[in-house]
Design an enzyme around this catalytic site. Structure first.
Site, PDB file in Angstrom:
ATOM      1  N   HIS A 230      -3.166   7.364   1.889  1.00  0.00           N
ATOM      2  CA  HIS A 230      -3.602   6.036   1.477  1.00  0.00           C
ATOM      3  C   HIS A 230      -4.925   5.745   2.190  1.00  0.00           C
ATOM      4  O   HIS A 230      -5.085   6.032   3.371  1.00  0.00           O
ATOM      5  CB  HIS A 230      -2.548   5.002   1.863  1.00  0.00           C
ATOM      6  CG  HIS A 230      -3.053   3.601   1.746  1.00  0.00           C
ATOM      7  ND1 HIS A 230      -3.632   3.127   0.593  1.00  0.00           N
ATOM      8  CD2 HIS A 230      -3.094   2.580   2.645  1.00  0.00           C
ATOM      9  CE1 HIS A 230      -3.991   1.870   0.786  1.00  0.00           C
ATOM     10  NE2 HIS A 230      -3.687   1.516   2.024  1.00  0.00           N
TER      11      HIS A 230
ATOM     12  N   ASN B  77     -10.054  -0.027  -0.101  1.00  0.00           N
ATOM     13  CA  ASN B  77      -8.594   0.056  -0.109  1.00  0.00           C
ATOM     14  C   ASN B  77      -8.078  -0.538  -1.418  1.00  0.00           C
ATOM     15  O   ASN B  77      -8.164  -1.741  -1.638  1.00  0.00           O
ATOM     16  CB  ASN B  77      -8.044  -0.712   1.104  1.00  0.00           C
ATOM     17  CG  ASN B  77      -6.523  -0.683   1.181  1.00  0.00           C
ATOM     18  OD1 ASN B  77      -5.848  -0.277   0.241  1.00  0.00           O
ATOM     19  ND2 ASN B  77      -5.984  -1.129   2.305  1.00  0.00           N
TER      20      ASN B  77
ATOM     21  N   CYS C 188       0.814  -1.231   0.000  1.00  0.00           N
ATOM     22  CA  CYS C 188       0.000   0.000   0.000  1.00  0.00           C
ATOM     23  C   CYS C 188       0.842   1.275   0.000  1.00  0.00           C
ATOM     24  O   CYS C 188       0.333   2.352  -0.295  1.00  0.00           O
ATOM     25  CB  CYS C 188      -0.952  -0.003   1.189  1.00  0.00           C
ATOM     26  SG  CYS C 188      -2.115  -1.381   1.115  1.00  0.00           S
TER      27      CYS C 188
HETATM   28  N1  COA Z   1     -18.430  -8.124   9.369  1.00  0.00           N
HETATM   29  C1  COA Z   1     -18.903  -8.329  10.598  1.00  0.00           C
HETATM   30  N2  COA Z   1     -18.102  -8.599  11.643  1.00  0.00           N
HETATM   31  C2  COA Z   1     -16.781  -8.662  11.414  1.00  0.00           C
HETATM   32  C3  COA Z   1     -16.233  -8.464  10.147  1.00  0.00           C
HETATM   33  C4  COA Z   1     -17.112  -8.175   9.092  1.00  0.00           C
HETATM   34  N3  COA Z   1     -16.699  -7.967   7.836  1.00  0.00           N
HETATM   35  N4  COA Z   1     -14.887  -8.582  10.226  1.00  0.00           N
HETATM   36  C5  COA Z   1     -14.611  -8.848  11.509  1.00  0.00           C
HETATM   37  N5  COA Z   1     -15.749  -8.905  12.231  1.00  0.00           N
HETATM   38  C6  COA Z   1     -15.918  -9.181  13.656  1.00  0.00           C
HETATM   39  C7  COA Z   1     -14.745  -9.934  14.247  1.00  0.00           C
HETATM   40  O1  COA Z   1     -14.915 -11.312  14.025  1.00  0.00           O
HETATM   41  C8  COA Z   1     -14.890  -9.583  15.705  1.00  0.00           C
HETATM   42  O2  COA Z   1     -15.893 -10.374  16.275  1.00  0.00           O
HETATM   43  P1  COA Z   1     -15.745 -10.909  17.801  1.00  0.00           P
HETATM   44  O3  COA Z   1     -15.680  -9.680  18.639  1.00  0.00           O
HETATM   45  O4  COA Z   1     -16.970 -11.722  17.964  1.00  0.00           O
HETATM   46  O5  COA Z   1     -14.462 -11.688  17.801  1.00  0.00           O
HETATM   47  C9  COA Z   1     -15.409  -8.140  15.663  1.00  0.00           C
HETATM   48  O6  COA Z   1     -15.959  -7.946  14.363  1.00  0.00           O
HETATM   49  C10 COA Z   1     -14.345  -7.113  15.930  1.00  0.00           C
HETATM   50  O7  COA Z   1     -13.232  -7.451  15.130  1.00  0.00           O
HETATM   51  P2  COA Z   1     -11.937  -6.561  15.113  1.00  0.00           P
HETATM   52  O8  COA Z   1     -10.964  -7.158  14.148  1.00  0.00           O
HETATM   53  O9  COA Z   1     -11.469  -6.280  16.515  1.00  0.00           O
HETATM   54  O10 COA Z   1     -12.574  -5.234  14.497  1.00  0.00           O
HETATM   55  P3  COA Z   1     -11.920  -3.842  14.281  1.00  0.00           P
HETATM   56  O11 COA Z   1     -12.755  -2.823  14.883  1.00  0.00           O
HETATM   57  O12 COA Z   1     -10.443  -3.831  14.591  1.00  0.00           O
HETATM   58  O13 COA Z   1     -12.056  -3.691  12.691  1.00  0.00           O
HETATM   59  C11 COA Z   1     -10.684  -3.860  10.737  1.00  0.00           C
HETATM   60  C12 COA Z   1     -11.410  -4.612  11.845  1.00  0.00           C
HETATM   61  C13 COA Z   1      -9.979  -4.860   9.856  1.00  0.00           C
HETATM   62  C14 COA Z   1     -11.706  -3.077   9.943  1.00  0.00           C
HETATM   63  C15 COA Z   1      -9.679  -2.890  11.376  1.00  0.00           C
HETATM   64  O14 COA Z   1      -8.896  -3.563  12.335  1.00  0.00           O
HETATM   65  C16 COA Z   1      -8.753  -2.282  10.362  1.00  0.00           C
HETATM   66  O15 COA Z   1      -9.162  -1.523   9.509  1.00  0.00           O
HETATM   67  N6  COA Z   1      -7.464  -2.532  10.485  1.00  0.00           N
HETATM   68  C17 COA Z   1      -6.476  -1.971   9.591  1.00  0.00           C
HETATM   69  C18 COA Z   1      -6.582  -2.635   8.281  1.00  0.00           C
HETATM   70  C19 COA Z   1      -5.730  -1.976   7.278  1.00  0.00           C
HETATM   71  O16 COA Z   1      -5.579  -0.798   7.291  1.00  0.00           O
HETATM   72  N7  COA Z   1      -5.170  -2.773   6.390  1.00  0.00           N
HETATM   73  C20 COA Z   1      -4.435  -2.341   5.294  1.00  0.00           C
HETATM   74  C21 COA Z   1      -3.226  -1.619   5.688  1.00  0.00           C
HETATM   75  S1  COA Z   1      -2.541  -0.975   4.292  1.00  0.00           S
END
Ligand code: COA
Length: 324
Positions: free
Chosen positions: A251, A281, A114
């Site tokens: 980004h 993204n 990215c």
């Molecule tokens: N739909 C519904 N629930 C989802 C889900 C989806 N698409 N994806 C994950 N969940 C659930 C998880 O299973 C978890 O459930 P649990 O509490 O029962 O275990 C809950 O939602 C919370 O998950 P978590 O991973 O802690 O959520 P979050 O608030 O951190 O959001 C991301 C997840 C991936 C959106 C977030 O962490 C993120 O954006 N991270 C950075 C990603 C990124 O920038 N990547 C590229 C870098 S270049």
């Protein structure tokens, strides 16, 4: 004499097919509400069957050339950032070169996931400032849909396909007290974080293409810290403060990352260019796609201070500061 690289054209290409959150909710256990609340994403573009990263890149590059009012004959460098090349080799950039009819100069890919566009921009800027090239096409192009695990709701909802390109040209502005062009670039990587964000395949490990794997919350934490720190570094290098920024073109990984970074720097949210709602993204393509919007709708004007920044797999992160 101050030789600088100035952006003289910009183009983009988005695949036709729009995939909404509701559509994804039919495939994995998710909802439009969860995706919008946790990421800011409403929809993404997905490449058609057979549509390759090079196809997206060629379209974006042609538009960038025409917006700069130049032809492929004027270009002596193509740097294409992608983590989803058409093939393991040759470089996707060489396919773009051939399609544009460019026969001189050099074309190659770079890979910083990215952060790829910032790395590509820095490389092209160095070529130009050293006089090794005068006119460069800098492209970010991705088909992340090809490396997603469509059964994994924690990753498949986050990404989209697309391409953006800019034309970068050398200018000697020795007379100006405030020369236009790229003022500084700042690149970083810390390979210890491999396991937080990677693809579980490749030619020399599994001989498969593999799928994207990510520790989302861990990436989130690093993203906010790294994006804020590299932005601070870019400002300090130019004796500027956040108040000097006219436009931040980051980004687009998660709307909450962008909001937290802006809050950390006390930067007004109106100055942050956001496209994640419509593009999701798109990895190396996200910055030039966002740039394209802010240029064509008239937000970015000559002499504006524009900062681009990114963070990605590796981890890699970086920023470029430009007087437009
Ligand atoms: N739909 C519904 N629930 C989802 C889900 C989806 N698409 N994806 C994950 N969940 C659930 C998880 O299973 C978890 O459930 P649990 O509490 O029962 O275990 C809950 O939602 C919370 O998950 P978590 O991973 O802690 O959520 P979050 O608030 O951190 O959001 C991301 C997840 C991936 C959106 C977030 O962490 C993120 O954006 N991270 C950075 C990603 C990124 O920038 N990547 C590229 C870098 S270049």
């Amino acid at each position: 004499m101050t030789r600088r690289s100035v952006v003289t054209g910009c183009g983009r290409y988005l695949p036709e097919r729009i995939v909404t959150n509701d559509e994804l909710a039919k495939r994995v256990d998710t909802s439009d509400e969860w995706i919008q609340q946790r990421t800011g994403i409403c929809e993404r573009r997905i490449a058609a069957d057979g549509e390759k990263t090079s196809d997206l890149a060629i379209n974006a590059a042609q538009k960038a050339l025409s917006s700069a009012g130049i032809s492929a004959d004027d270009v002596d460098l193509i740097v294409l950032a992608t983590a989803t090349p058409d093939e393991t080799f040759p470089a996707t950039a060489t396919r773009v070169q051939a399609a544009l009819g460019m026969t001189k100069g050099a074309a190659f890919d770079i890979q910083a996931v990215c952060t790829g566009f910032i790395y590509a921009l820095n490389i092209a800027d160095n070529f130009i400032r050293l006089g090794q090239a005068n006119t460069a096409l800098v492209i970010g192009a991705e088909t992340f849909s090809r490396i997603l695990d469509w059964e994994d709701r924690s990753t498949c909802v986050l990404f989209g396909d697309g391409a953006g390109a800019i034309v970068l040209q050398g200018t000697d502005n020795s007379d100006s007290a405030a020369p236009r062009g790229i003022l500084s670039n700042h690149l970083h990587s810390d390979g210890r974080h491999h396991d937080c964000l990677y693809v579980d395949g490749g030619p020399s490990s599994t001989q498969t293409v593999g799928h994207l794997r990510m520790e989302g919350p861990e990436v989130f934490k690093h993203a906010v810290n790294n994006m804020a720190s590299v932005l601070g570094e870019a400002l300090a290098a130019n004796d500027m403060t956040a108040e000097d920024i006219d436009w931040l073109v980051p980004h687009q990984a998660n709307k909450r990352i962008l909001d937290s970074t802006a809050r950390k720097l006390k930067l007004s949210r109106e100055k942050v260019v956001i496209t994640i709602d419509r593009h999701a993204n798109t990895s190396a393509a996200s910055i030039p796609l966002a740039l394209y919007e802010a240029i064509t709708d008239g937000r970015i004007q000559e002499d504006d201070i524009v900062v681009m920044e990114a963070m990605g797999g590796g981890f890699t992160w970086g920023a470029s500061l430009i007087r437009w």
